[in-house]
Design a protein around this motif. Structure first.
Motif, PDB file in Angstrom:
ATOM      1  N   UNK A 217       0.820  -1.216   0.000  1.00  0.00           N
ATOM      2  CA  UNK A 217       0.000   0.000   0.000  1.00  0.00           C
ATOM      3  C   UNK A 217       0.856   1.270   0.000  1.00  0.00           C
ATOM      4  N   UNK A 218       2.080   1.193   0.521  1.00  0.00           N
ATOM      5  CA  UNK A 218       2.980   2.354   0.571  1.00  0.00           C
ATOM      6  C   UNK A 218       3.944   2.407  -0.610  1.00  0.00           C
ATOM      7  N   UNK A 219       3.799   1.480  -1.546  1.00  0.00           N
ATOM      8  CA  UNK A 219       4.704   1.391  -2.703  1.00  0.00           C
ATOM      9  C   UNK A 219       4.462   2.538  -3.683  1.00  0.00           C
ATOM     10  N   UNK A 220       5.424   2.772  -4.565  1.00  0.00           N
ATOM     11  CA  UNK A 220       5.203   3.761  -5.628  1.00  0.00           C
ATOM     12  C   UNK A 220       3.923   3.432  -6.390  1.00  0.00           C
ATOM     13  N   UNK A 221       3.220   4.475  -6.821  1.00  0.00           N
ATOM     14  CA  UNK A 221       1.924   4.307  -7.467  1.00  0.00           C
ATOM     15  C   UNK A 221       1.779   5.258  -8.647  1.00  0.00           C
ATOM     16  N   UNK A 222       0.817   4.938  -9.491  1.00  0.00           N
ATOM     17  CA  UNK A 222       0.431   5.804 -10.603  1.00  0.00           C
ATOM     18  C   UNK A 222      -1.087   5.943 -10.571  1.00  0.00           C
ATOM     19  N   UNK A 223      -1.620   6.903 -11.307  1.00  0.00           N
ATOM     20  CA  UNK A 223      -3.076   7.052 -11.378  1.00  0.00           C
ATOM     21  C   UNK A 223      -3.654   5.881 -12.170  1.00  0.00           C
ATOM     22  N   UNK A 224      -4.949   5.658 -12.043  1.00  0.00           N
ATOM     23  CA  UNK A 224      -5.577   4.514 -12.703  1.00  0.00           C
ATOM     24  C   UNK A 224      -5.531   4.619 -14.221  1.00  0.00           C
ATOM     25  N   UNK A 225      -5.320   5.804 -14.745  1.00  0.00           N
ATOM     26  CA  UNK A 225      -5.179   5.950 -16.197  1.00  0.00           C
ATOM     27  C   UNK A 225      -3.751   6.333 -16.584  1.00  0.00           C
ATOM     28  N   UNK A 226      -2.823   6.177 -15.636  1.00  0.00           N
ATOM     29  CA  UNK A 226      -1.430   6.549 -15.869  1.00  0.00           C
ATOM     30  C   UNK A 226      -0.589   5.403 -16.394  1.00  0.00           C
ATOM     31  N   UNK A 227       0.656   5.734 -16.657  1.00  0.00           N
ATOM     32  CA  UNK A 227       1.638   4.763 -17.147  1.00  0.00           C
ATOM     33  C   UNK A 227       2.934   5.013 -16.386  1.00  0.00           C
ATOM     34  N   UNK A 228       3.668   3.964 -16.093  1.00  0.00           N
ATOM     35  CA  UNK A 228       4.954   4.111 -15.424  1.00  0.00           C
ATOM     36  C   UNK A 228       5.960   4.690 -16.412  1.00  0.00           C
ATOM     37  N   UNK A 229       6.491   5.850 -16.095  1.00  0.00           N
ATOM     38  CA  UNK A 229       7.482   6.491 -16.957  1.00  0.00           C
ATOM     39  C   UNK A 229       8.842   5.831 -16.758  1.00  0.00           C
TER      40      UNK A 229
END
Length: 117
Positions: free
Chosen positions: A78-90
């Motif tokens: 739960x504390x890990x790096x995250x992106x938005x639900x419509x995002x992409x990992x850069x």
């Protein structure tokens, strides 16, 4: 480990942590571009109006009848790096995901190590 072709069918299924606690729903699988093997899952967490996708490593993960069990604790995920639900990992943010889980990261500055499948 499991075959990427099999796990693609699991989008939306429950993801549980190492102790069996529900973390969220499986959204996507990221593969290591060097090996083409599943490396990370994104898990949809949060309230319906404030959801995000957190990253969890797939090393040590197992597939159950209706869930994916990852070999990490819910709190850590739960504390890990995250992106938005419509995002992409850069590409520039990949190393932070590996560093968070104390995993080795090697990629050229202009290369991606992870690709969403």
């Amino acid at each position: 480990m499991f075959e990427i072709e099999d796990i693609r069918e699991w989008r939306g299924r429950e993801v549980i942590d190492e102790s069996g606690s529900k973390v969220g729903q499986l959204e996507a699988i990221y593969v290591d571009t060097a090996t083409d093997q599943p490396s990370f899952a994104t898990i949809k967490t949060g309230l319906p109006t404030r959801q995000r996708l957190v990253f969890a490593p797939l090393s040590g993960a197992t597939v159950g009848p209706e869930h994916l069990r990852v070999a990490r604790a819910k709190k850590q995920i739960k504390n890990a790096p995250a992106i938005s639900t419509d995002g992409e990992l850069l590409a520039g943010d990949e190393q932070a995901v590996f560093d968070y889980y104390d995993m080795p990261y090697r990629a050229a500055p202009d290369e991606r190590r992870l690709a969403r499948r």
